[in-house]
Design a protein around this motif. Structure first.
Motif, short mmCIF file in Angstrom:
data_model
loop_
_atom_site.label_atom_id
_atom_site.label_comp_id
_atom_site.label_asym_id
_atom_site.label_seq_id
_atom_site.Cartn_x
_atom_site.Cartn_y
_atom_site.Cartn_z
N MET A 1 129.14 18.42 -38.20
CA MET A 1 128.25 17.36 -37.63
C MET A 1 129.09 16.22 -36.86
O MET A 1 130.23 15.64 -37.43
N ARG A 2 128.66 15.51 -35.78
CA ARG A 2 128.93 14.29 -35.31
C ARG A 2 128.06 13.08 -35.31
O ARG A 2 126.87 13.64 -35.33
N ILE A 3 128.35 12.10 -35.56
CA ILE A 3 127.48 10.99 -35.55
C ILE A 3 128.09 10.07 -34.25
O ILE A 3 128.90 9.39 -34.38
N ASP A 4 127.08 9.55 -33.26
CA ASP A 4 127.24 8.68 -32.36
C ASP A 4 126.23 7.48 -32.86
O ASP A 4 125.35 7.48 -33.35
N ARG A 10 119.55 -5.84 -32.67
CA ARG A 10 120.03 -5.93 -33.89
C ARG A 10 119.66 -4.53 -34.90
O ARG A 10 120.50 -4.40 -35.95
N VAL A 11 119.32 -3.69 -34.11
CA VAL A 11 119.24 -2.27 -34.87
C VAL A 11 120.46 -1.30 -34.48
O VAL A 11 120.60 -1.51 -33.36
N VAL A 12 121.09 -0.56 -35.53
CA VAL A 12 121.99 0.42 -35.07
C VAL A 12 121.13 1.75 -35.23
O VAL A 12 120.50 2.09 -36.20
N VAL A 13 121.45 2.42 -34.28
CA VAL A 13 120.91 3.88 -34.20
C VAL A 13 122.04 4.74 -34.49
O VAL A 13 122.97 4.86 -33.65
N LEU A 14 121.96 5.65 -35.34
CA LEU A 14 122.96 6.77 -35.62
C LEU A 14 122.32 8.23 -35.30
O LEU A 14 121.17 8.38 -35.45
N HIS A 15 122.80 8.64 -34.26
CA HIS A 15 122.39 9.89 -33.63
C HIS A 15 123.20 11.13 -34.01
O HIS A 15 124.45 11.23 -33.95
N LEU A 16 122.59 11.85 -35.02
CA LEU A 16 123.24 12.93 -35.59
C LEU A 16 123.39 13.92 -34.83
O LEU A 16 122.23 14.57 -34.25
N HIS A 17 124.27 15.04 -34.73
CA HIS A 17 124.55 16.01 -34.04
C HIS A 17 124.98 17.22 -34.79
O HIS A 17 126.25 17.09 -35.31
N ASP A 31 129.81 7.65 -45.59
CA ASP A 31 130.83 6.61 -45.28
C ASP A 31 130.40 5.87 -43.92
O ASP A 31 130.67 4.50 -44.01
N ARG A 32 129.90 6.22 -43.04
CA ARG A 32 129.21 5.74 -41.86
C ARG A 32 128.14 4.72 -42.30
O ARG A 32 128.40 3.44 -41.86
N LEU A 33 127.20 5.11 -43.23
CA LEU A 33 126.47 3.77 -43.84
C LEU A 33 126.92 2.91 -44.62
O LEU A 33 126.59 1.69 -44.60
N ASP A 34 128.16 3.20 -45.37
CA ASP A 34 128.63 2.26 -46.18
C ASP A 34 129.46 1.23 -45.29
O ASP A 34 129.45 0.13 -45.82
N GLU A 35 129.94 1.85 -44.05
CA GLU A 35 130.67 0.84 -43.07
C GLU A 35 129.44 -0.07 -42.66
O GLU A 35 129.92 -1.33 -42.37
N LEU A 36 128.36 0.39 -42.14
CA LEU A 36 127.55 -0.46 -41.61
C LEU A 36 127.00 -1.73 -42.56
O LEU A 36 127.07 -2.61 -42.41
N ALA A 37 126.80 -1.07 -43.86
CA ALA A 37 126.54 -2.06 -44.89
C ALA A 37 127.46 -3.20 -45.06
O ALA A 37 126.94 -4.34 -45.32
N LEU A 38 128.82 -2.74 -45.34
CA LEU A 38 129.96 -3.87 -45.48
C LEU A 38 129.94 -5.08 -44.13
O LEU A 38 130.19 -5.89 -44.38
N GLN A 39 129.39 -4.30 -42.74
CA GLN A 39 129.41 -5.19 -41.61
C GLN A 39 128.04 -5.86 -41.63
O GLN A 39 127.74 -6.53 -40.76
#
Length: 116
Positions: A1-4, A10-17, A31-39
């Protein structure tokens, strides 16, 4: 899987492939959601239009991500479910837990409505 990742205001869109099946996909999304929450990026849309299949591990990753993200004060919405993935969501009643929208634009608009 890849995440773009992209931003829509102000909204972040994660596009899963790719398939959401297995521990690697679980870890990648977590990991990607943790990174976003930390930011402090707490308004997130998960676009799943390019996810052809999801297994129980993938479902577990989404459920965990949803509740962990919500505990951080975040809001997570889903869009782009193909019929096969939507059937999984319907069968295990995830549509009553998750906010699912027909399009990214609808999900983005829902964030805007919630803050007014």
């Amino acid at each position: 899987m890849r995440i773009d990742t992209k931003r829509a205001g102000r909204v972040v869109v994660l596009h899963l492939h790719g398939k959401m099946a297995g521990p690697d996909e679980y870890a990648l999304l977590h990991d990607r959601l943790d990174e976003l929450a930390l930011q402090s990026n707490l308004d997130v849309i998960v676009n799943m239009e390019d996810v052809p299949w999801i297994d129980s591990t993938g479902v577990g990753a989404l459920v965990r991500a949803f509740f962990v993200f919500r505990r951080c004060g975040g809001r997570l919405k889903f869009t782009g479910l193909n019929p096969r993935v939507d059937e999984v969501f319907f069968t295990i009643d995830l549509r009553n837990i998750f906010e699912v929208y027909d399009s990214e634009a609808d999900a983005i608009a829902a964030f805007s409505l919630e803050t007014t």
